[in-house]
Design a protein around this motif. Structure first.
Motif, mmCIF file in Angstrom:
data_model
loop_
_atom_site.group_PDB
_atom_site.id
_atom_site.type_symbol
_atom_site.label_atom_id
_atom_site.label_comp_id
_atom_site.label_asym_id
_atom_site.label_seq_id
_atom_site.Cartn_x
_atom_site.Cartn_y
_atom_site.Cartn_z
ATOM 1 N N LEU A 122 0.819 -1.212 0.000
ATOM 2 C CA LEU A 122 0.000 0.000 0.000
ATOM 3 C C LEU A 122 0.852 1.262 0.000
ATOM 4 O O LEU A 122 0.449 2.290 -0.554
ATOM 5 C CB LEU A 122 -0.934 -0.011 1.209
ATOM 6 N N CYS A 123 2.042 1.198 0.623
ATOM 7 C CA CYS A 123 2.968 2.344 0.563
ATOM 8 C C CYS A 123 3.341 2.649 -0.882
ATOM 9 O O CYS A 123 3.361 3.808 -1.313
ATOM 10 C CB CYS A 123 4.226 2.049 1.376
ATOM 11 N N GLY A 124 3.655 1.593 -1.635
ATOM 12 C CA GLY A 124 3.971 1.781 -3.049
ATOM 13 C C GLY A 124 2.790 2.343 -3.811
ATOM 14 O O GLY A 124 2.935 3.241 -4.653
ATOM 15 N N PHE A 125 1.593 1.841 -3.510
ATOM 16 C CA PHE A 125 0.394 2.273 -4.225
ATOM 17 C C PHE A 125 0.083 3.743 -3.958
ATOM 18 O O PHE A 125 -0.181 4.510 -4.893
ATOM 19 C CB PHE A 125 -0.790 1.402 -3.810
ATOM 20 N N THR A 126 0.095 4.157 -2.688
ATOM 21 C CA THR A 126 -0.256 5.547 -2.379
ATOM 22 C C THR A 126 0.781 6.529 -2.900
ATOM 23 O O THR A 126 0.436 7.633 -3.326
ATOM 24 C CB THR A 126 -0.444 5.767 -0.863
ATOM 25 N N PHE A 127 2.060 6.114 -2.901
ATOM 26 C CA PHE A 127 3.072 7.023 -3.451
ATOM 27 C C PHE A 127 2.898 7.140 -4.963
ATOM 28 O O PHE A 127 3.086 8.222 -5.533
ATOM 29 C CB PHE A 127 4.476 6.538 -3.104
ATOM 30 N N LEU A 168 3.224 5.910 7.000
ATOM 31 C CA LEU A 168 3.967 5.861 5.740
ATOM 32 C C LEU A 168 3.008 5.714 4.564
ATOM 33 O O LEU A 168 3.256 6.261 3.488
ATOM 34 C CB LEU A 168 4.965 4.710 5.743
ATOM 35 N N ILE A 169 1.923 4.968 4.775
ATOM 36 C CA ILE A 169 0.912 4.827 3.720
ATOM 37 C C ILE A 169 0.217 6.157 3.473
ATOM 38 O O ILE A 169 -0.017 6.563 2.336
ATOM 39 C CB ILE A 169 -0.125 3.756 4.112
ATOM 40 N N LEU A 170 -0.091 6.863 4.551
ATOM 41 C CA LEU A 170 -0.869 8.099 4.448
ATOM 42 C C LEU A 170 -0.039 9.309 4.046
ATOM 43 O O LEU A 170 -0.585 10.281 3.509
ATOM 44 C CB LEU A 170 -1.554 8.377 5.794
ATOM 45 N N ALA A 171 1.284 9.266 4.286
ATOM 46 C CA ALA A 171 2.132 10.443 4.030
ATOM 47 C C ALA A 171 1.979 10.999 2.615
ATOM 48 O O ALA A 171 1.819 12.214 2.443
ATOM 49 C CB ALA A 171 3.596 10.105 4.330
ATOM 50 N N PRO A 172 2.029 10.157 1.554
ATOM 51 C CA PRO A 172 1.842 10.723 0.206
ATOM 52 C C PRO A 172 0.480 11.396 0.030
ATOM 53 O O PRO A 172 0.373 12.401 -0.676
ATOM 54 C CB PRO A 172 1.981 9.491 -0.708
ATOM 55 N N LEU A 173 -0.549 10.857 0.669
ATOM 56 C CA LEU A 173 -1.888 11.444 0.548
ATOM 57 C C LEU A 173 -1.969 12.758 1.317
ATOM 58 O O LEU A 173 -2.655 13.692 0.882
ATOM 59 C CB LEU A 173 -2.939 10.461 1.061
ATOM 60 N N VAL A 174 -1.279 12.846 2.444
ATOM 61 C CA VAL A 174 -1.243 14.106 3.187
ATOM 62 C C VAL A 174 -0.516 15.169 2.367
ATOM 63 O O VAL A 174 -0.948 16.327 2.301
ATOM 64 C CB VAL A 174 -0.564 13.925 4.563
ATOM 65 N N THR A 193 -6.813 12.991 5.827
ATOM 66 C CA THR A 193 -5.644 12.102 5.847
ATOM 67 C C THR A 193 -4.707 12.430 7.006
ATOM 68 O O THR A 193 -4.152 11.518 7.626
ATOM 69 C CB THR A 193 -4.877 12.170 4.513
ATOM 70 N N LEU A 194 -4.545 13.723 7.330
ATOM 71 C CA LEU A 194 -3.716 14.076 8.481
ATOM 72 C C LEU A 194 -4.381 13.599 9.771
ATOM 73 O O LEU A 194 -3.708 13.083 10.678
ATOM 74 C CB LEU A 194 -3.469 15.583 8.533
ATOM 75 N N GLY A 195 -5.702 13.739 9.847
ATOM 76 C CA GLY A 195 -6.417 13.250 11.020
ATOM 77 C C GLY A 195 -6.276 11.739 11.178
ATOM 78 O O GLY A 195 -6.040 11.236 12.284
#
Length: 872
Positions: A122-127, A168-174, A193-195
Motif C-alpha cells: 500500500l505504501c507503493g500504491f499511495t506514493f 507511511l501509507i498516508l504520508a503521500p496522501l497528506v 488524511t492528516l487526522g
C-alpha cells in the motif's frame, strides 16, 4: 448547458503503474518470507525487537478484548494495571488492527506479519497515486520510484514497527492534500488524511506535522504572486484578469484544517497527553549545546545499496531509496525545464531535513522534543518521499538535460563512490557496498542513455527497468532486513500458561497477580491472559519504575519487571501465584496445579490487593533514602511490630571485578550490587553457576537457598570496576510474623472487571488502606457510597484513609481526558462537515455561474456568426 466530465475507461496500460507499485513490493516480501521459512512456509516468525517484546503481546491483548467484549480503557494484564487507551493510541491504533476480530488468536503473529506485507504494498500504491496526481500522469515511470518508496532503507529498518506503517501509507496522501489546499483551496483531503495519520500513530504524526509546516512554507514560496482569474463584465463578456494570490486565505485554511485534523483525533490525543505526564517522557530537557553526530558526506553515502540499517543508539538515518537517486538529483538540479525557484526551495527543504539527522538540537525537535531511545531518524521517510518526487521530475524531464549534464552527473556519482571508499571508515561500509552501488549506477545510466536518445524500443526499456529495480530493491531488503526468530520457541508452553491462569482465576475470585520465573518478555502476561507485575512500554508509569528500583526490582526508563523480587516485595505488589517450568522451594511456594511442562505455585507469603496500614504510614516510611533491602525492612517495621525481615550477612569481601562471600547460616540470600556501573554478573556457588544481566537497573540478585559453608563468588567482565556489594539473608520467622500482621486487616474483593473493583475491609482502628493499584487521575474511589479523594502512597499506589469499622469500597476507572477528547472530536467533525458543505455550495455556485457565462459566450458567438438573435 451544464458542464459534465465524461471519464474514459482506464486502460490496462494506465493501470500498470499502480499494479506494479503494489504487487512488486508485495511479491518481493513474500519471496523473502519463503526464503526465510516464515510461517506457513516454515517454523520461523518475523518477530523482531519491539515486535517480539511489545507488539505481539499487546496485539494479543487487543484481540482478546475484541473477542470477549473487554474494556479498551484499562488492562490488568499489562504491568501493574495500565491505561489501555494510551497504550492503544501508541501501539495499536491502526484502523486495520480491528480486522483482528476475524482472525483466530492462534494466528496472531501471522496476522501482524502479513499485514506488514500488505502495508508495504500500500505504501507503493499511495506514493504512485501521489505522483500520478502531482504530475498529472500515468506514465510507467511513477511505479519505479514508488517501488523504492515502499522498499526503502526506512522500511528495511522499521517494517517490523507495525505501529508506524499507516503513517507511511498516508504520508503521500497528506502531501497531496496539502498541495490541493494551497493550489486549489481544496482542504478536505489534507484534513482527513492528516487526522487519520494522527489517529493511527500520534508519535510519528508529530514529525508529519512538523514537516507539513515546512512543506507549506515551501509551497507558499513557490506559489506565483498573481493568478489568472475569470471575471464577467457588465455587458456579459468574460475576461482573464491577474489577481494577487490570497496568501492570507491559504494560511488561514492551513491553520484551521490542521487544527481540525488534530481535533478529529482528540478522542485519543487528550487521554494520551494526560497519560504521558506519568511517564519518563513527561519532562522536556532541551540540549544546551549544538553538536554534530557525523558529516553530511558520510550521511549521503547511506544512499548506497546494501548498507546495514541502523536501529540502535547510533544516529545514522536510514535513507536508501534506490541508488538511481544519486543520478537523478543532480540532473534535476541542472534541468532548465524545472523552475529555478522550485529547485532552490526543495533543495533547501532537503538540506533542512539532512541537518535534522546530523545535529542534536534539530534531531531533538523532530522527535517530539525528546531524543529517541534507539531507532534513529524516525522522520526520514518524509525526506525519502520528497527526494523521490524530485528525482521523478528529473527523470520525466531528462530529455531537457544536455549530454554534458548527463555524463557529468554519471561521472560525478562515480567519483563520489570512490571518494567514499577512500574516506569513510565506518564499519557499516565494506568494499561490496561501493562496487554493487557502482554496478547499479552503470546499469541505470545505460538505460537512461537509451531512453534519453530514444535508441531502443520503449517497452523493452520499461521491462528492463522494472527488472533492475526489482533486483536492487529485493537485494537490499533481503540483505538488510527481515530477521527471524523461532515461532515454536516463542509460543512454547503458551497454551499451558493460559490454561493454568484461567483455571486459578475461576477458583480464586479475588483480584491478584501472577508472575513467571522464566519470562520471554516483560509483557508475557498479555500473551497468556493473566494479571502481572511487569511491563515494557513507552507508556509505562515512571513512578512505578522508581518504586520498583527502590524496592530492589528491575526498573528503567520505559520498563519495570518482577526481576529481583523477594517474598516481601512480591507480596506488596499483590503477586499471589508463580508459573514455573522447574520445581520451586517448598519453604516459599506450594504446588497448586500443573499442565504439561508448566507448574503453578501459590506463594506462601502473599498479601491481598489491599490491606490496612497505620494512619501515619506515609510519614513513617521514606523509601527514597534507603537501599532496597533496608527499604523493605523499614516498611515491615513501620507497618507492624515485627523486626527486620532481612539480616545483613557478614564476611563478604570486595575487589576489582569480584565479590566473595562464605555462607555462615543456611537460608535464602540476596545480593545488592552497590556499584551501579556493573551490568553483567556471573555467580558461582559450589559447582553451579548463575548469570545476571542488566544489573545496573538496580535489582537484587536472588541467589536462592544457600547452605552454610558454601563459598559464593560473583564476578563481572568489567575488570576495571571495583565490585562493591552487600549480602542479606531472609529471616523466615520475621517474614511470617510480618505477613500475619498485614493479613489481619485485608481488603476482600467482591467483584472486579477491567475498569471496576468493589470490596470491603474491616479496620481495627483509624488507618490507611494501602492498595497495589497504581495511581492515575482516572481512578474514582467511593467509601460507603461517598466519593473520596484517593491518596498517593509512595508517589505510586492508591491509598484511602479509613476510620475504624467495616467499610465498602468501589474503585472505578475512566482514562483522564477521554470525555473531553470525545467531545472535541465530535465538535471537530461537525465543524468539518459544515465547512465542507459550505465550500461545496460555494463551488457549485461558482460552477453554475461559469456555466452561464460560457452559455452567454456561445450565444453571442452564435449571434455574430449568423447575424440573428437566438430564440429564448
Amino acid at each position: 448547458m451544464t458542464r459534465r466530465k465524461f471519464r474514459q475507461k482506464t486502460t490496462m496500460l494506465e493501470k500498470a503503474p499502480f499494479l506494479l507499485s503494489f504487487f512488486i513490493p508485495v511479491l518481493i516480501m513474500l519471496g523473502i518470507f519463503i526464503q526465510r521459512q516464515i510461517f506457513p512456509f516454515g517454523d520461523n516468525s518475523f518477530l523482531r525487537t519491539d515486535m517480539y517484546h511489545q507488539y505481539a503481546p499487546f496485539m494479543n491483548e487487543f484481540m482478546e478484548k475484541l473477542k470477549t467484549g473487554g474494556s479498551l480503557s484499562y488492562s490488568w494484564n499489562i504491568g501493574m494495571g495500565s491505561n489501555f487507551t494510551a497504550l492503544y493510541a501508541y501501539y495499536l491504533a491502526s484502523p486495520v488492527n480491528w480486522l483482528a476480530i476475524l482472525v483466530p488468536q492462534s494466528l496472531m503473529i501471522e496476522f501482524m506479519s502479513y499485514m506488514i506485507v500488505l502495508k508495504i504494498g500500500l505504501c507503493g500504491f499511495t506514493f504512485c497515486y501521489y505522483l500520478s496526481r502531482h504530475f498529472k500522469t500515468r506514465d510507467l515511470g511513477i511505479s519505479f520510484f514508488s517501488i523504492f518508496y515502499a522498499l526503502s532503507a526506512y522500511m528495511a529498518a522499521y517494517s517490523w514497527n507495525i505501529m508506524w506503517l499507516d503513517c507511511l501509507i498516508l504520508a503521500p496522501l497528506v502531501l497531496l492534500g496539502l498541495e490541493r489546499l494551497v493550489k486549489e483551496d481544496n482542504c478536505l483531503l489534507y484534513c482527513i488524511t492528516l487526522g487519520l495519520s494522527i489517529i493511527s500513530n500520534y508519535y510519528i504524526s508529530i514529525m508529519m506535522c512538523i514537516f507539513m509546516v515546512l512543506y507549506f512554507i515551501a509551497l507558499m514560496i513557490m506559489e506565483p504572486s498573481h493568478q489568472d482569474v475569470k471575471t464577467a463584465a457588465s455587458d456579459g463578456s468574460v475576461s482573464m484578469v491577474k489577481k494577487r494570490t490570497p496568501y492570507l486565505k491559504k494560511c488561514v485554511n492551513f491553520g484551521v484544517y490542521s487544527l481540525l485534523a488534530g481535533g478529529l483525533a482528540a478522542f485519543l490525543l487528550i487521554p494520551v497527553l494526560f497519560a504521558l505526564k506519568m511517564t519518563a517522557s513527561g519532562d522536556i530537557n532541551i540540549p544546551k549545546t549544538l553538536t554534530s553526530y557525523f558529516s553530511c558526506f558520510e550521511m549521503i553515502a547511506r544512499h548506497f545499496v546494501n548498507v546495514k540499517v541502523e536501529i540502535g543508539l547510533d544516529h545514522w538515518p536510514n535513507i536508501y531509496c534506490g541508488v538511481a537517486v544519486l543520478l537523478f538529483f543532480p540532473l534535476y538540479m541542472m534541468n532548465k525545464k524545472i523552475p529555478k525557484k522550485e529547485k532552490a526551495v526543495k533543495g533547501v527543504l532537503l538540506f533542512i531535513m539532512l541537518i535534522g539527522f546530523s545535529l542534536n538540537i534539530p534531531n531533538f525537535i523532530w522527535h517530539g522534543f525528546h531524543f529517541p531511545n534507539s531507532l534513529p531518524a524516525r522522520q526520514s521517510f518524509l525526506y525519502i518521499a520528497i527526494l523521490l518526487t524530485m528525482c521523478y521530475e528529473g527523470y520525466r524531464n531528462i530529455r531537457a538535460n544536455t549530454s554534458a549534464q548527463f555524463f557529468g552527473s554519471f561521472w560525478g556519482v562515480v567519483i563520489f563512490i570512490f571518494l567514499c571508499e577512500a574516506i569513510i571508515t565506518e564499519e557499516t561500509f565494506s568494499f561490496k557496498e561501493y562496487y554493487v552501488t557502482l554496478f547499479f549506477i552503470c546499469l541505470y545510466a545505460l538505460l537512461l542513455y537509451y531512453y534519453k536518445k530514444g535508441k531502443a524500443w520503449a517497452p523493452t526499456l520499461a521491462i528492463l527497468a522494472v527488472a533492475v529495480i526489482s533486483v536492487e530493491a529485493s537485494m537490499n531488503t533481503a540483505l538488510t532486513s527481515v530477521t527471524t526468530t523461532s515461532r515454536v520457541s516463542y509460543l512454547e508452553n503458551q497454551a499451558s500458561y493460559q490454561t493454568l491462569a484461567e483455571k486459578i482465576e475461576k477458583e480464586d475470585t479475588s483480584l491478584f497477580r501472577i508472575e513467571k520465573d522464566n519470562r520471554k518478555t516483560k509483557n508475557d502476561a498479555a500473551l497468556a491472559d493473566y494479571h502481572s507485575a511487569s511491563l515494557f512500554s513507552s507508556t509505562a508509569n515512571a513512578h512505578i519504575s522508581d518504586l520498583y528500583k527502590a524496592l530492589g526490582l528491575e526498573g528503567n526508563t520505559n520498563a519495570y519487571s518482577y526481576t529481583g523480587a523477594t517474598p516481601f516485595s512480591s507480596a506488596l505488589l499483590g503477586v499471589k501465584y508463580t508459573l514455573s517450568l522447574k520445581e520451586l522451594d517448598s519453604d516459599l511456594y506450594t504446588l497448586q496445579d500443573e499442565d504439561g511442562n508448566v507448574n503453578l505455585y501459590k506463594n506462601r507469603y502473599s498479601l491481598p490487593i489491599g490491606f490496612m496500614l497505620p494512619a501515619d504510614m506515609s510519614d513513617r516510611w521514606d523509601y527514597k533514602i534507603l537501599n532496597p533491602v533496608e527499604a523493605q525492612n523499614s516498611f515491615a517495621t513501620a507497618a507492624t511490630k515485627c523486626g527486620s525481615i532481612f539480616v545483613s550477612a557478614q564476611g563478604g569481601s570486595s575487589s576489582i571485578g569480584q565479590y566473595t562471600l562464605t555462607i555462615e547460616e543456611s537460608g535464602f540470600y540476596y545480593i545488592d550490587v552497590t556499584n551501579s556501573s556493573i551490568k553483567d554478573v556471573s555467580v558461582t556457588m559450589g559447582t553451579s553457576t548463575k548469570d545476571f544481566s542488566n544489573v545496573d537497573r538496580g535489582y537484587l540478585l536472588d541467589l536462592g537457598k544457600c547452605t552454610a559453608g558454601t563459598t559464593i563468588t560473583l564476578t563481572t567482565e568489567q575488570d576495571e570496576q571495583n565490585f562493591t556489594a552487600a549480602a542479606y539473608r531472609l529471616d523466615i520467622n520475621q517474614l511470617n510474623n510480618c505477613m500475619n500482621a498485614l493479613n489481619s486487616q485485608p481488603f476482600i474483593t467482591d467483584q472486579y472487571t477491567d475498569t471496576y473493583l468493589s470490596g470491603r475491609v474491616t479496620a481495627k482502628e483509624d488507618g490507611l488502606l494501602y492498595t497495589s493499584i497504581a495511581y492515575e487521575k482516572g481512578w474514582t474511589v467511593k467509601v460507603d457510597g461517598v466519593e473520596v479523594e484517593p491518596q498517593l502512597f509512595a508517589d505510586t499506589m492508591i491509598a484511602v484513609s479509613l476510620t475504624e469499622g467495616t467499610h465498602s469500597l468501589e474503585f472505578s476507572y475512566e482514562p483522564d481526558g477521554l470525555t473531553k477528547g470525545i467531545l472535541i472530536s465530535l465538535a471537530s467533525l461537525i465543524l468539518l462537515c459544515i465547512l465542507t458543505a459550505g465550500t461545496y455550495a460555494a463551488r457549485k455556485k461558482r460552477t453554475a455561474a461559469a456555466d452561464i457565462e460560457t452559455e452567454t459566450e456561445n450565444q453571442k458567438k452564435e449571434t455574430n456568426d449568423t447575424g440573428d438573435t437566438p430564440e429564448k
